[in-house]
Design a protein around this motif. Structure first.
Motif, PDB file in Angstrom:
ATOM      1  N   PHE A 152       0.819  -1.199   0.000  1.00  0.00           N
ATOM      2  CA  PHE A 152       0.000   0.000   0.000  1.00  0.00           C
ATOM      3  C   PHE A 152       0.860   1.259   0.000  1.00  0.00           C
ATOM      4  CE2 PHE A 152      -1.802   3.378   2.693  1.00  0.00           C
ATOM      5  CZ  PHE A 152      -2.854   3.770   1.872  1.00  0.00           C
ATOM      6  N   ILE A 153       1.976   1.210   0.722  1.00  0.00           N
ATOM      7  CA  ILE A 153       2.867   2.378   0.809  1.00  0.00           C
ATOM      8  C   ILE A 153       3.415   2.741  -0.566  1.00  0.00           C
ATOM      9  CG2 ILE A 153       4.963   3.314   1.816  1.00  0.00           C
ATOM     10  CD1 ILE A 153       2.695   2.993   3.789  1.00  0.00           C
ATOM     11  N   ALA A 154       3.845   1.735  -1.324  1.00  0.00           N
ATOM     12  CA  ALA A 154       4.389   1.994  -2.660  1.00  0.00           C
ATOM     13  C   ALA A 154       3.328   2.616  -3.563  1.00  0.00           C
ATOM     14  CB  ALA A 154       4.914   0.697  -3.265  1.00  0.00           C
ATOM     15  N   CYS A 155       2.099   2.103  -3.483  1.00  0.00           N
ATOM     16  CA  CYS A 155       1.010   2.655  -4.292  1.00  0.00           C
ATOM     17  C   CYS A 155       0.713   4.097  -3.892  1.00  0.00           C
ATOM     18  CB  CYS A 155      -0.241   1.802  -4.117  1.00  0.00           C
ATOM     19  SG  CYS A 155      -0.126   0.149  -4.811  1.00  0.00           S
ATOM     20  N   MET A 156       0.633   4.340  -2.583  1.00  0.00           N
ATOM     21  CA  MET A 156       0.301   5.671  -2.105  1.00  0.00           C
ATOM     22  C   MET A 156       1.352   6.689  -2.531  1.00  0.00           C
ATOM     23  SD  MET A 156      -0.265   6.996   1.822  1.00  0.00           S
ATOM     24  CE  MET A 156       1.471   6.733   2.213  1.00  0.00           C
ATOM     25  N   VAL A 157       2.619   6.339  -2.367  1.00  0.00           N
ATOM     26  CA  VAL A 157       3.698   7.256  -2.740  1.00  0.00           C
ATOM     27  C   VAL A 157       3.684   7.522  -4.239  1.00  0.00           C
ATOM     28  CG1 VAL A 157       6.200   7.519  -2.880  1.00  0.00           C
ATOM     29  CG2 VAL A 157       5.164   6.641  -0.782  1.00  0.00           C
ATOM     30  N   PHE A 180     -14.197   8.324  -6.622  1.00  0.00           N
ATOM     31  CA  PHE A 180     -13.330   7.448  -5.835  1.00  0.00           C
ATOM     32  C   PHE A 180     -13.484   7.715  -4.337  1.00  0.00           C
ATOM     33  CE2 PHE A 180     -10.022   6.960  -9.480  1.00  0.00           C
ATOM     34  CZ  PHE A 180     -10.858   6.044 -10.088  1.00  0.00           C
ATOM     35  N   ALA A 181     -13.626   8.986  -3.977  1.00  0.00           N
ATOM     36  CA  ALA A 181     -13.754   9.350  -2.565  1.00  0.00           C
ATOM     37  C   ALA A 181     -15.024   8.752  -1.962  1.00  0.00           C
ATOM     38  CB  ALA A 181     -13.747  10.872  -2.411  1.00  0.00           C
ATOM     39  N   PHE A 182     -16.139   8.887  -2.674  1.00  0.00           N
ATOM     40  CA  PHE A 182     -17.391   8.305  -2.179  1.00  0.00           C
ATOM     41  C   PHE A 182     -17.310   6.784  -2.146  1.00  0.00           C
ATOM     42  CE2 PHE A 182     -19.208  12.470  -3.372  1.00  0.00           C
ATOM     43  CZ  PHE A 182     -19.912  12.737  -2.216  1.00  0.00           C
ATOM     44  N   SER A 183     -16.665   6.201  -3.154  1.00  0.00           N
ATOM     45  CA  SER A 183     -16.517   4.751  -3.202  1.00  0.00           C
ATOM     46  C   SER A 183     -15.687   4.237  -2.020  1.00  0.00           C
ATOM     47  CB  SER A 183     -15.862   4.338  -4.518  1.00  0.00           C
ATOM     48  OG  SER A 183     -15.625   2.950  -4.559  1.00  0.00           O
ATOM     49  N   ALA A 184     -14.572   4.919  -1.742  1.00  0.00           N
ATOM     50  CA  ALA A 184     -13.729   4.511  -0.613  1.00  0.00           C
ATOM     51  C   ALA A 184     -14.450   4.684   0.714  1.00  0.00           C
ATOM     52  CB  ALA A 184     -12.429   5.319  -0.618  1.00  0.00           C
ATOM     53  N   LEU A 185     -15.269   5.731   0.806  1.00  0.00           N
ATOM     54  CA  LEU A 185     -16.005   5.999   2.044  1.00  0.00           C
ATOM     55  C   LEU A 185     -17.078   4.954   2.293  1.00  0.00           C
ATOM     56  CD1 LEU A 185     -16.376   7.998   4.414  1.00  0.00           C
ATOM     57  CD2 LEU A 185     -18.022   9.210   2.978  1.00  0.00           C
ATOM     58  N   PHE A 186     -17.850   4.652   1.267  1.00  0.00           N
ATOM     59  CA  PHE A 186     -18.960   3.712   1.439  1.00  0.00           C
ATOM     60  C   PHE A 186     -18.501   2.257   1.505  1.00  0.00           C
ATOM     61  CE2 PHE A 186     -21.553   7.169  -0.733  1.00  0.00           C
ATOM     62  CZ  PHE A 186     -22.057   7.636   0.476  1.00  0.00           C
ATOM     63  N   SER A 187     -17.329   1.965   0.960  1.00  0.00           N
ATOM     64  CA  SER A 187     -16.794   0.594   1.036  1.00  0.00           C
ATOM     65  C   SER A 187     -15.853   0.416   2.224  1.00  0.00           C
ATOM     66  CB  SER A 187     -16.064   0.248  -0.258  1.00  0.00           C
ATOM     67  OG  SER A 187     -14.978   1.129  -0.490  1.00  0.00           O
ATOM     68  N   PHE A 188     -15.741   1.472   3.049  1.00  0.00           N
ATOM     69  CA  PHE A 188     -14.938   1.435   4.281  1.00  0.00           C
ATOM     70  C   PHE A 188     -13.457   1.184   4.018  1.00  0.00           C
ATOM     71  CE2 PHE A 188     -19.250   0.086   5.428  1.00  0.00           C
ATOM     72  CZ  PHE A 188     -19.574   1.075   6.351  1.00  0.00           C
ATOM     73  N   LYS A 189     -12.965   1.662   2.880  1.00  0.00           N
ATOM     74  CA  LYS A 189     -11.525   1.587   2.607  1.00  0.00           C
ATOM     75  C   LYS A 189     -10.867   2.845   3.160  1.00  0.00           C
ATOM     76  CE  LYS A 189     -11.928  -1.243  -1.570  1.00  0.00           C
ATOM     77  NZ  LYS A 189     -11.614  -1.350  -3.029  1.00  0.00           N
ATOM     78  N   LYS A 197      -8.057   3.476   4.553  1.00  0.00           N
ATOM     79  CA  LYS A 197      -6.652   3.757   4.259  1.00  0.00           C
ATOM     80  C   LYS A 197      -6.483   4.500   2.924  1.00  0.00           C
ATOM     81  CE  LYS A 197      -5.701  -0.710   2.009  1.00  0.00           C
ATOM     82  NZ  LYS A 197      -4.838  -1.927   2.043  1.00  0.00           N
ATOM     83  N   TRP A 198      -7.469   4.367   2.011  1.00  0.00           N
ATOM     84  CA  TRP A 198      -7.375   5.029   0.720  1.00  0.00           C
ATOM     85  C   TRP A 198      -7.955   6.436   0.737  1.00  0.00           C
ATOM     86  CZ3 TRP A 198      -4.293   3.386  -2.927  1.00  0.00           C
ATOM     87  CH2 TRP A 198      -3.981   2.034  -3.010  1.00  0.00           C
ATOM     88  N   LEU A 199      -8.641   6.800   1.807  1.00  0.00           N
ATOM     89  CA  LEU A 199      -9.280   8.109   1.855  1.00  0.00           C
ATOM     90  C   LEU A 199      -8.276   9.252   1.729  1.00  0.00           C
ATOM     91  CD1 LEU A 199     -12.156   7.841   4.500  1.00  0.00           C
ATOM     92  CD2 LEU A 199     -12.333   8.305   2.053  1.00  0.00           C
ATOM     93  N   ALA A 200      -7.127   9.117   2.409  1.00  0.00           N
ATOM     94  CA  ALA A 200      -6.111  10.176   2.337  1.00  0.00           C
ATOM     95  C   ALA A 200      -5.623  10.369   0.908  1.00  0.00           C
ATOM     96  CB  ALA A 200      -4.942   9.846   3.255  1.00  0.00           C
ATOM     97  N   VAL A 201      -5.504   9.276   0.145  1.00  0.00           N
ATOM     98  CA  VAL A 201      -5.027   9.347  -1.236  1.00  0.00           C
ATOM     99  C   VAL A 201      -6.067  10.025  -2.130  1.00  0.00           C
ATOM    100  CG1 VAL A 201      -4.261   8.008  -3.228  1.00  0.00           C
ATOM    101  CG2 VAL A 201      -3.602   7.298  -0.921  1.00  0.00           C
ATOM    102  N   VAL A 202      -7.322   9.579  -2.028  1.00  0.00           N
ATOM    103  CA  VAL A 202      -8.343  10.150  -2.907  1.00  0.00           C
ATOM    104  C   VAL A 202      -8.656  11.599  -2.537  1.00  0.00           C
ATOM    105  CG1 VAL A 202      -9.350   7.916  -3.463  1.00  0.00           C
ATOM    106  CG2 VAL A 202     -10.198   9.173  -1.480  1.00  0.00           C
ATOM    107  N   VAL A 203      -8.580  11.922  -1.250  1.00  0.00           N
ATOM    108  CA  VAL A 203      -8.782  13.318  -0.841  1.00  0.00           C
ATOM    109  C   VAL A 203      -7.670  14.192  -1.407  1.00  0.00           C
ATOM    110  CG1 VAL A 203      -8.758  14.897   1.134  1.00  0.00           C
ATOM    111  CG2 VAL A 203     -10.150  12.833   1.214  1.00  0.00           C
ATOM    112  N   MET A 204      -6.443  13.674  -1.432  1.00  0.00           N
ATOM    113  CA  MET A 204      -5.335  14.399  -2.045  1.00  0.00           C
ATOM    114  C   MET A 204      -5.607  14.649  -3.526  1.00  0.00           C
ATOM    115  SD  MET A 204      -2.251  15.705  -1.488  1.00  0.00           S
ATOM    116  CE  MET A 204      -1.597  14.862  -0.054  1.00  0.00           C
ATOM    117  N   GLY A 205      -6.151  13.651  -4.216  1.00  0.00           N
ATOM    118  CA  GLY A 205      -6.492  13.821  -5.615  1.00  0.00           C
ATOM    119  C   GLY A 205      -7.568  14.875  -5.820  1.00  0.00           C
ATOM    120  N   VAL A 206      -8.594  14.852  -4.967  1.00  0.00           N
ATOM    121  CA  VAL A 206      -9.674  15.835  -5.075  1.00  0.00           C
ATOM    122  C   VAL A 206      -9.153  17.247  -4.818  1.00  0.00           C
ATOM    123  CG1 VAL A 206     -11.835  16.634  -4.061  1.00  0.00           C
ATOM    124  CG2 VAL A 206     -11.483  14.191  -4.468  1.00  0.00           C
TER     125      VAL A 206
END
Length: 207
Positions: free
Chosen positions: A61-66, A141-150, A152-161
């Motif tokens: 996950f770290i490699a993907c996030m970076v 993606f942000a809504f998808s991560a929120l509703f699917s309870f992911k 750890k991905w919220l910080a990444v998608v919020v950065m994109g938004v």
């Protein structure tokens, strides 16, 4: 407040003197800045592709996030500082005056006296399509991560938004002017429609 949005700082200036001569030799339908057009889409599309395929390509996950954050950061810099000026003649930035106050500056290239367009229509379509579509995808993606309870991905998608939304907001301000001007445009439009309806009851025609 040190950070304030100064509507008086919107300027209409010439960004590139050489672009006037270049525009006379180029057709509006041609892409005059292919490298800028490529990188305008490359970083933001690559970030979306990596986000979608990340779990299939690696378990880290770290490699993907970076990787995604690096692509988003490169996209923000390239769109804000390069592709906006070359492709549509717009740019925005923040500057601090001698009193320590922060001002947001929104600039647009001056239209030549002859009235001809200095931007390629093809480049303009590419610029605005990429600028508008990709932030919408990150919102999904942000809504998808929120509703699917992911979580750890919220910080990444919020950065994109945030990063791509900031560029979208900045260039819309460059294009239409200040928030005050945008409001007055909407008010004027609604006023005209109301008067038209009063004069001709039962008839509603868009202006």
């Amino acid at each position: 407040s040190l950070l304030q949005d100064s509507c008086d700082d919107i300027e209409d200036v010439s960004l590139f003197d050489a672009d006037d001569d270049l525009s006379r030799r180029s057709k509006k339908s041609k892409i005059r800045h292919p490298v800028a057009s490529f990188f305008h889409l490359f970083f933001r599309v690559s970030a979306i592709v990596v986000y979608l395929l990340c779990e299939l390509l690696t378990s880290s996950f770290i490699a993907c996030m970076v990787t995604i954050i690096l692509l988003l950061s490169c996209d923000f810099w390239a769109v804000k500082n390069v592709t906006g000026r070359l492709m549509v003649g717009l740019r925005w930035w923040n500057q601090v005056d001698d009193d320590g106050r922060s001002h947001w500056i929104f600039e647009a290239r001056k239209v030549p006296a002859q009235g001809s367009k200095t931007s390629s229509e093809a480049e303009s379509r590419i610029f605005w399509l990429g600028l508008i579509t990709c932030p919408m995808i990150w919102v999904i993606f942000a809504f998808s991560a929120l509703f699917s309870f992911k979580v750890k991905w919220l910080a990444v998608v919020v950065m994109g938004v945030v990063l791509q939304g900031a560029n979208l907001y900045g260039y819309i301000r460059c294009k239409v002017g200040s928030r005050k001007n945008l409001t007055s445009m909407a008010t004027s439009y609604l006023g005209k429609q109301f008067l038209r309806q009063v004069r001709f009851p039962g008839v509603w025609k868009p202006s």
